[in-house]
Each structure stands twice: as structure tokens, then as C-alpha cells.
Design a protein around this motif. Structure first.
Motif, PDB file in Angstrom:
ATOM      1  N   VAL A 193       7.591 -19.557  -4.702  1.00  0.00           N
ATOM      2  CA  VAL A 193       8.455 -19.840  -3.548  1.00  0.00           C
ATOM      3  C   VAL A 193       7.962 -19.070  -2.323  1.00  0.00           C
ATOM      4  O   VAL A 193       7.991 -19.578  -1.200  1.00  0.00           O
ATOM      5  CB  VAL A 193       9.927 -19.478  -3.869  1.00  0.00           C
ATOM      6  N   LEU A 194       7.480 -17.841  -2.523  1.00  0.00           N
ATOM      7  CA  LEU A 194       7.041 -17.011  -1.399  1.00  0.00           C
ATOM      8  C   LEU A 194       5.708 -17.461  -0.793  1.00  0.00           C
ATOM      9  O   LEU A 194       5.526 -17.397   0.431  1.00  0.00           O
ATOM     10  CB  LEU A 194       6.906 -15.552  -1.847  1.00  0.00           C
ATOM     11  N   LEU A 195       4.769 -17.883  -1.608  1.00  0.00           N
ATOM     12  CA  LEU A 195       3.410 -18.167  -1.126  1.00  0.00           C
ATOM     13  C   LEU A 195       3.358 -19.141   0.053  1.00  0.00           C
ATOM     14  O   LEU A 195       2.640 -18.874   1.026  1.00  0.00           O
ATOM     15  CB  LEU A 195       2.523 -18.642  -2.269  1.00  0.00           C
ATOM     16  N   PRO A 196       4.088 -20.251   0.044  1.00  0.00           N
ATOM     17  CA  PRO A 196       4.010 -21.170   1.192  1.00  0.00           C
ATOM     18  C   PRO A 196       4.530 -20.575   2.502  1.00  0.00           C
ATOM     19  O   PRO A 196       4.258 -21.107   3.576  1.00  0.00           O
ATOM     20  CB  PRO A 196       4.871 -22.361   0.758  1.00  0.00           C
ATOM     21  N   THR A 197       5.254 -19.471   2.444  1.00  0.00           N
ATOM     22  CA  THR A 197       5.814 -18.854   3.654  1.00  0.00           C
ATOM     23  C   THR A 197       4.886 -17.794   4.245  1.00  0.00           C
ATOM     24  O   THR A 197       5.183 -17.244   5.297  1.00  0.00           O
ATOM     25  CB  THR A 197       7.179 -18.204   3.355  1.00  0.00           C
ATOM     26  N   LEU A 198       3.769 -17.505   3.567  1.00  0.00           N
ATOM     27  CA  LEU A 198       2.886 -16.409   3.982  1.00  0.00           C
ATOM     28  C   LEU A 198       1.624 -16.910   4.666  1.00  0.00           C
ATOM     29  O   LEU A 198       1.106 -17.975   4.333  1.00  0.00           O
ATOM     30  CB  LEU A 198       2.491 -15.564   2.760  1.00  0.00           C
ATOM     31  N   GLU A 199       1.120 -16.100   5.603  1.00  0.00           N
ATOM     32  CA  GLU A 199      -0.175 -16.388   6.218  1.00  0.00           C
ATOM     33  C   GLU A 199      -1.313 -15.811   5.390  1.00  0.00           C
ATOM     34  O   GLU A 199      -2.392 -16.377   5.334  1.00  0.00           O
ATOM     35  CB  GLU A 199      -0.238 -15.803   7.634  1.00  0.00           C
ATOM     36  N   ASN A 200      -1.065 -14.656   4.760  1.00  0.00           N
ATOM     37  CA  ASN A 200      -2.075 -13.971   3.960  1.00  0.00           C
ATOM     38  C   ASN A 200      -1.441 -13.434   2.689  1.00  0.00           C
ATOM     39  O   ASN A 200      -0.242 -13.167   2.653  1.00  0.00           O
ATOM     40  CB  ASN A 200      -2.693 -12.796   4.738  1.00  0.00           C
ATOM     41  N   VAL A 201      -2.278 -13.243   1.684  1.00  0.00           N
ATOM     42  CA  VAL A 201      -1.838 -12.628   0.441  1.00  0.00           C
ATOM     43  C   VAL A 201      -2.336 -11.191   0.454  1.00  0.00           C
ATOM     44  O   VAL A 201      -3.549 -10.952   0.476  1.00  0.00           O
ATOM     45  CB  VAL A 201      -2.403 -13.366  -0.794  1.00  0.00           C
ATOM     46  N   THR A 202      -1.414 -10.251   0.487  1.00  0.00           N
ATOM     47  CA  THR A 202      -1.783  -8.838   0.470  1.00  0.00           C
ATOM     48  C   THR A 202      -1.046  -8.129  -0.654  1.00  0.00           C
ATOM     49  O   THR A 202       0.117  -8.410  -0.922  1.00  0.00           O
ATOM     50  CB  THR A 202      -1.453  -8.147   1.812  1.00  0.00           C
ATOM     51  N   PHE A 203      -1.777  -7.214  -1.286  1.00  0.00           N
ATOM     52  CA  PHE A 203      -1.210  -6.397  -2.351  1.00  0.00           C
ATOM     53  C   PHE A 203      -1.293  -4.941  -1.929  1.00  0.00           C
ATOM     54  O   PHE A 203      -2.343  -4.477  -1.468  1.00  0.00           O
ATOM     55  CB  PHE A 203      -1.970  -6.596  -3.667  1.00  0.00           C
ATOM     56  N   LYS A 204      -0.185  -4.236  -2.089  1.00  0.00           N
ATOM     57  CA  LYS A 204      -0.080  -2.844  -1.678  1.00  0.00           C
ATOM     58  C   LYS A 204       0.382  -2.025  -2.877  1.00  0.00           C
ATOM     59  O   LYS A 204       1.277  -2.442  -3.612  1.00  0.00           O
ATOM     60  CB  LYS A 204       0.941  -2.748  -0.539  1.00  0.00           C
ATOM     61  N   LEU A 205      -0.225  -0.859  -3.047  1.00  0.00           N
ATOM     62  CA  LEU A 205       0.187   0.043  -4.119  1.00  0.00           C
ATOM     63  C   LEU A 205       1.326   0.925  -3.627  1.00  0.00           C
ATOM     64  O   LEU A 205       1.538   1.070  -2.419  1.00  0.00           O
ATOM     65  CB  LEU A 205      -0.999   0.881  -4.578  1.00  0.00           C
ATOM     66  N   GLU A 206       2.035   1.541  -4.567  1.00  0.00           N
ATOM     67  CA  GLU A 206       3.161   2.401  -4.195  1.00  0.00           C
ATOM     68  C   GLU A 206       2.731   3.619  -3.390  1.00  0.00           C
ATOM     69  O   GLU A 206       3.532   4.199  -2.669  1.00  0.00           O
ATOM     70  CB  GLU A 206       3.928   2.840  -5.442  1.00  0.00           C
ATOM     71  N   ASN A 207       1.456   4.013  -3.475  1.00  0.00           N
ATOM     72  CA  ASN A 207       0.960   5.152  -2.698  1.00  0.00           C
ATOM     73  C   ASN A 207       0.599   4.749  -1.265  1.00  0.00           C
ATOM     74  O   ASN A 207      -0.030   5.509  -0.547  1.00  0.00           O
ATOM     75  CB  ASN A 207      -0.210   5.825  -3.399  1.00  0.00           C
ATOM     76  N   GLU A 208       0.992   3.537  -0.873  1.00  0.00           N
ATOM     77  CA  GLU A 208       0.788   2.987   0.472  1.00  0.00           C
ATOM     78  C   GLU A 208      -0.627   2.473   0.727  1.00  0.00           C
ATOM     79  O   GLU A 208      -0.919   1.989   1.812  1.00  0.00           O
ATOM     80  CB  GLU A 208       1.180   3.996   1.577  1.00  0.00           C
ATOM     81  N   SER A 209      -1.556   2.584  -0.219  1.00  0.00           N
ATOM     82  CA  SER A 209      -2.892   2.023  -0.029  1.00  0.00           C
ATOM     83  C   SER A 209      -2.863   0.540  -0.382  1.00  0.00           C
ATOM     84  O   SER A 209      -2.011   0.082  -1.150  1.00  0.00           O
ATOM     85  CB  SER A 209      -3.933   2.769  -0.867  1.00  0.00           C
ATOM     86  N   PHE A 210      -3.787  -0.200   0.195  1.00  0.00           N
ATOM     87  CA  PHE A 210      -3.853  -1.639  -0.026  1.00  0.00           C
ATOM     88  C   PHE A 210      -5.016  -1.995  -0.933  1.00  0.00           C
ATOM     89  O   PHE A 210      -6.063  -1.341  -0.903  1.00  0.00           O
ATOM     90  CB  PHE A 210      -4.028  -2.379   1.310  1.00  0.00           C
ATOM     91  N   VAL A 211      -4.835  -3.048  -1.712  1.00  0.00           N
ATOM     92  CA  VAL A 211      -5.957  -3.658  -2.405  1.00  0.00           C
ATOM     93  C   VAL A 211      -6.827  -4.246  -1.294  1.00  0.00           C
ATOM     94  O   VAL A 211      -6.304  -4.879  -0.370  1.00  0.00           O
ATOM     95  CB  VAL A 211      -5.454  -4.760  -3.368  1.00  0.00           C
ATOM     96  N   PRO A 212      -8.154  -4.046  -1.325  1.00  0.00           N
ATOM     97  CA  PRO A 212      -8.996  -4.582  -0.248  1.00  0.00           C
ATOM     98  C   PRO A 212      -8.739  -6.075  -0.039  1.00  0.00           C
ATOM     99  O   PRO A 212      -8.531  -6.823  -0.999  1.00  0.00           O
ATOM    100  CB  PRO A 212     -10.421  -4.340  -0.753  1.00  0.00           C
ATOM    101  N   GLU A 213      -8.738  -6.491   1.223  1.00  0.00           N
ATOM    102  CA  GLU A 213      -8.353  -7.865   1.545  1.00  0.00           C
ATOM    103  C   GLU A 213      -9.321  -8.907   0.995  1.00  0.00           C
ATOM    104  O   GLU A 213      -9.007 -10.095   0.950  1.00  0.00           O
ATOM    105  CB  GLU A 213      -8.166  -8.038   3.054  1.00  0.00           C
TER     106      GLU A 213
END
Length: 157
Positions: free
Chosen positions: A8-28
Motif C-alpha cells: 500500500v505504501l510503495l505507490p505513494t513514495l518517490e524513492n525507497v529508502t531504508f534507515k537503521l535505528e542508529n540513524e544511518s541509511f542503507v546506501p541508496e
């Protein structure tokens, strides 16, 4: 988070981003290298046979700096996995490589998918002798019962 919620969320997003709890991001430029249904059949330390089913996403940092996974592409991969593998609507567990392969629960903060740290736990604590945590009370907060106290020269002792 269940697979149906991600769909349900994917069609509402421009990009897929994953963030860890330590505030760092999975590389885009990550890749989703696997989507699958994992069934875990096991017996806990109390002798109860259990089954858990999760939808597994595996993320991989490929150092492919030109690659960006778009929401529509991820949705297509999910739909293909449902069609070809019969994947059910279950909780998602994400595998992501840090020091070792980590397994994470998935949440969403309105913009990013959040990889939530998972912990182990005993499922049969009442069966394996683990003491329940005792309530901590400050001695200064205890009230003494006046009715059962003895004082010197009272004759009760």
C-alpha cells in the motif's frame, strides 16, 4: 510490518529508502537480492512445537552507484514473488549486511522504511525456570505495620 502494508505504501513514495535505528541509511544504490517466504519449524526449551512464517527481504550494497530501486520496481518484484512462490501476507524480516548478516523488523516513519533491531527471547519462560523480575522498591518507601510491632518493655516478646 506486513507485506500488504508495504504494498500500500510503495505507490505513494518517490524513492525507497531504508534507515537503521542508529540513524544511518542503507546506501541508496542497494539491491533487493531476494524476496521469499521463510517458514521456521522449531521446538522451544519448554517442549512446545512452533511454526513462524515471515516474508524475507534481503538488501545488498552492491557498490553499483548508478542503480536506484524505485517503488514501482520493488512492487513488481513483490507481485512476482507472490505469483511464483505463493508468498503469504506475513510480517517482513529484512536481512542486511553490516558486520555480519543482521535480521531486522520493518517499520515506516512516514518517509523511510526503518530497520528495527531484533532481539532474542525465551518463548517458554514459565517452563524453563527463569525467575520473574522482582519489583524494585526503595526502603524509604516501605511502610511498617504498626499493629505487629513490639517495643521494649511492652511484654510481647
Amino acid at each position: 510490518m506486513k507485506l500488504s502494508q508495504v504494498k500500500v505504501l510503495l505507490p505513494t513514495l518517490e524513492n525507497v529508502t531504508f534507515k537503521l535505528e542508529n540513524e544511518s541509511f542503507v546506501p541508496e544504490h542497494f539491491h533487493v537480492t531476494e524476496i521469499g517466504m521463510v517458514t521456521k519449524n522449531f521446538i522451544d526449551c519448554g517442549g512446545v512445537i512452533r511454526t513462524e512464517k515471515t516474508v524475507n527481504f534481503q538488501l545488498w550494497n552492491a557498490n553499483d552507484f548508478e542503480h536506484r530501486l524505485k517503488p514501482a520496481k520493488l512492487l513488481n518484484i513483490i507481485q512476482l514473488s507472490e505469483e511464483k512462490l505463493g508468498i503469504e501476507d506475513a510480517e517482513i524480516e529484512v536481512e542486511y549486511q553490516s558486520d555480519t548478516i543482521g535480521k531486522y523488523s520493518l517499520a515506516f516513519d512516514g518517509t523511510n522504511f526503518i530497520l528495527q533491531n531484533k532481539t532474542t527471547n525465551c518463548l517458554a519462560q514459565d517452563q524453563c525456570g527463569i525467575p520473574q523480575e522482582k519489583q524494585k522498591i526503595k526502603l524509604s518507601e516501605l511502610q511498617t505495620a504498626q499493629t505487629s510491632s513490639c517495643s521494649p518493655n511492652s511484654g510481647c516478646c
